[in-house]
Design a protein around this motif. Sequence first.
Motif, mmCIF file in Angstrom:
data_model
loop_
_atom_site.group_PDB
_atom_site.id
_atom_site.type_symbol
_atom_site.label_atom_id
_atom_site.label_comp_id
_atom_site.label_asym_id
_atom_site.label_seq_id
_atom_site.Cartn_x
_atom_site.Cartn_y
_atom_site.Cartn_z
ATOM 1 N N THR A 12 0.851 -1.208 0.000
ATOM 2 C CA THR A 12 0.000 0.000 0.000
ATOM 3 C C THR A 12 0.882 1.252 0.000
ATOM 4 N N ILE A 13 1.924 1.236 0.855
ATOM 5 C CA ILE A 13 2.801 2.411 0.956
ATOM 6 C C ILE A 13 3.532 2.647 -0.370
ATOM 7 N N ILE A 14 4.086 1.562 -0.929
ATOM 8 C CA ILE A 14 4.857 1.711 -2.174
ATOM 9 C C ILE A 14 3.939 2.186 -3.309
ATOM 10 N N ARG A 15 2.723 1.642 -3.355
ATOM 11 C CA ARG A 15 1.761 2.091 -4.384
ATOM 12 C C ARG A 15 1.476 3.587 -4.217
ATOM 13 N N ASN A 16 1.341 3.991 -2.952
ATOM 14 C CA ASN A 16 1.076 5.396 -2.647
ATOM 15 C C ASN A 16 2.188 6.299 -3.174
ATOM 16 N N LEU A 17 3.438 5.892 -2.923
ATOM 17 C CA LEU A 17 4.578 6.698 -3.373
ATOM 18 C C LEU A 17 4.657 6.709 -4.899
ATOM 19 N N MET A 18 4.345 5.555 -5.513
ATOM 20 C CA MET A 18 4.369 5.491 -6.982
ATOM 21 C C MET A 18 3.271 6.382 -7.552
ATOM 22 N N ARG A 19 2.093 6.332 -6.905
ATOM 23 C CA ARG A 19 0.964 7.146 -7.375
ATOM 24 C C ARG A 19 1.337 8.634 -7.308
ATOM 25 N N ASN A 20 2.011 9.027 -6.217
ATOM 26 C CA ASN A 20 2.438 10.428 -6.078
ATOM 27 C C ASN A 20 3.458 10.804 -7.150
ATOM 28 N N ALA A 21 4.434 9.898 -7.390
ATOM 29 C CA ALA A 21 5.463 10.185 -8.396
ATOM 30 C C ALA A 21 4.794 10.391 -9.747
ATOM 31 N N GLU A 22 3.789 9.548 -10.019
ATOM 32 C CA GLU A 22 3.055 9.656 -11.293
ATOM 33 C C GLU A 22 2.260 10.972 -11.340
ATOM 34 N N LYS A 23 1.631 11.279 -10.189
ATOM 35 C CA LYS A 23 0.748 12.451 -10.130
ATOM 36 C C LYS A 23 1.528 13.767 -10.209
ATOM 37 N N TYR A 24 2.682 13.821 -9.533
ATOM 38 C CA TYR A 24 3.383 15.099 -9.394
ATOM 39 C C TYR A 24 4.519 15.329 -10.394
ATOM 40 N N SER A 25 4.746 14.369 -11.340
ATOM 41 C CA SER A 25 5.823 14.652 -12.311
ATOM 42 C C SER A 25 5.232 14.670 -13.720
ATOM 43 N N PRO A 26 5.802 15.481 -14.605
ATOM 44 C CA PRO A 26 5.226 15.621 -15.948
ATOM 45 C C PRO A 26 5.180 14.270 -16.670
ATOM 46 N N SER A 27 4.084 14.021 -17.378
ATOM 47 C CA SER A 27 3.961 12.714 -18.049
ATOM 48 C C SER A 27 5.086 12.571 -19.074
ATOM 49 N N GLY A 28 5.541 11.345 -19.207
ATOM 50 C CA GLY A 28 6.623 11.077 -20.176
ATOM 51 C C GLY A 28 7.995 11.086 -19.528
ATOM 52 N N THR A 29 8.145 11.737 -18.360
ATOM 53 C CA THR A 29 9.473 11.740 -17.707
ATOM 54 C C THR A 29 9.639 10.408 -16.961
ATOM 55 N N PRO A 30 10.876 9.907 -16.907
ATOM 56 C CA PRO A 30 11.062 8.583 -16.280
ATOM 57 C C PRO A 30 10.933 8.625 -14.755
ATOM 58 N N ILE A 31 10.560 7.481 -14.194
ATOM 59 C CA ILE A 31 10.531 7.333 -12.725
ATOM 60 C C ILE A 31 11.509 6.213 -12.384
ATOM 61 N N GLN A 32 12.403 6.520 -11.454
ATOM 62 C CA GLN A 32 13.391 5.508 -11.086
ATOM 63 C C GLN A 32 12.917 4.723 -9.862
ATOM 64 N N LEU A 33 13.024 3.394 -9.957
ATOM 65 C CA LEU A 33 12.641 2.537 -8.822
ATOM 66 C C LEU A 33 13.909 1.859 -8.331
ATOM 67 N N PHE A 34 14.256 2.126 -7.101
ATOM 68 C CA PHE A 34 15.569 1.738 -6.606
ATOM 69 C C PHE A 34 15.416 0.938 -5.305
ATOM 70 N N ALA A 35 16.235 -0.094 -5.125
ATOM 71 C CA ALA A 35 16.241 -0.810 -3.838
ATOM 72 C C ALA A 35 17.610 -1.449 -3.634
ATOM 73 N N CYS A 36 18.167 -1.277 -2.465
ATOM 74 C CA CYS A 36 19.420 -1.967 -2.144
ATOM 75 C C CYS A 36 19.579 -2.038 -0.631
ATOM 76 N N GLN A 37 20.447 -2.954 -0.174
ATOM 77 C CA GLN A 37 20.641 -3.115 1.271
ATOM 78 C C GLN A 37 21.587 -2.035 1.790
ATOM 79 N N GLU A 38 21.248 -1.470 2.962
ATOM 80 C CA GLU A 38 22.137 -0.497 3.622
ATOM 81 C C GLU A 38 22.265 -0.933 5.074
ATOM 82 N N GLY A 39 23.344 -1.624 5.401
ATOM 83 C CA GLY A 39 23.500 -2.146 6.767
ATOM 84 C C GLY A 39 22.434 -3.183 7.035
#
Length: 356
Positions: A243-270
């Motif tokens: 739910t949280i990740i969908r929310n953040l994705m929805r915001n990224a989609e909503k608040y950035s101009p259409s056609g611009t890329p969205i980066q999805l990143f994940a890695c371990q930190e400690g």
Amino acid sequence: MKFNLLDWLNNNRFLDLKLLQWAVPLFLSVTAFVFEFIEHGLEDGFNFGLAFSSETIIFGLMGPIIIGFLIAWLRELVNAEKKAITEVQVLNRELERKVEERTSALEERNMELDQANHELQHLDQMKSEFVSLVSHELRSPLTTLNGGLELAMQNAENMPPLARRTLKAMMGESTRLTQLVQTILDVSRLEAGKLDINIGPVALRPLMEQAAEVILVPTGRPLDWKLSHDLPPVLADEIHLETIIRNLMRNAEKYSPSGTPIQLFACQEGDQVRISIIDHGPGVPKEHQKIIFERFERVNSGESTPSGWGLGLYFARKLILAQHGSIGVISPSWPDKNAPGSEFYLLIPVENSSEV
Ligand code: ADP
């Protein structure tokens, strides 16, 4: 203990300085006179000459007068000390009375605050119950409405263009309303401690892919995947994390101009995994970066501001904290003045982390 003459005089009840002030000089005067009389009378054959007068004046008059003055001065000192002690005692009593008064006033105020707090908690609970009830009541008709609209959409090709457009707009609004009702229900359940949170190992890659499939892929937006290969499972509630990740994705989609890329990143930190969703939108100004996680807080950038209620990030923050994780924003993300972008990130404990 050091001897203090004034204290001793003060505390000695048998010493009456007023009496001593007169008695001692008188006694000394009489003694000196008798002594001189005997000395000069008996020894010099009652020859009361210059020696007798001068000795009588010195020992019988001036000596006792000086001693009388000394005792009077001592008496003054003792009286001054007595007066000071009495004043200190009066001040002490006044101080004690004031402290007592203030303490009881503070206790009273505390009780009032306690009572007000109780009332506020009660009102808050009533508000949550009311919101929950209303949302619940709204959900069923909305489900029926959505079902009907979906059915109607299946026959949309046979409709005139205006009716089709209206139907599409109705579906969009109805979906938005359903999401709002669901968010309000979840927020009130979470605040009331009634939202079930089942923490267990969660594989992130499929979860993020599924969320992107629902929220971002249908928009046709370019996605820049940056998931590290050795991503360990995290400890979280799978449904709530999605739910949280969908929310953040929805915001990224909503608040950035259409056609611009969205980066999805994940890695371990400690002993945590960092998930980031980075867009090329207008970014979040520094002064707003903390408050957008509060209830109903939005950055208003004029008429072009996309519609919303300012509840998504508030809910996301509460929900991730309940899973021992955290959320934050970094902006700008890119050196582009017109599209500085923002990175919304989550930190979630890895499965074998000792912190949880
Ligand atoms: P809503 O989107 O319904 O307003 P949110 O709680 O999800 O509520 O977001 C709060 C505010 O944070 C938004 O109104 C917006 O101003 C800002 N915001 C959230 N995500 C982004 C983003 N990706 N880029 C720029 N601003 C954002």
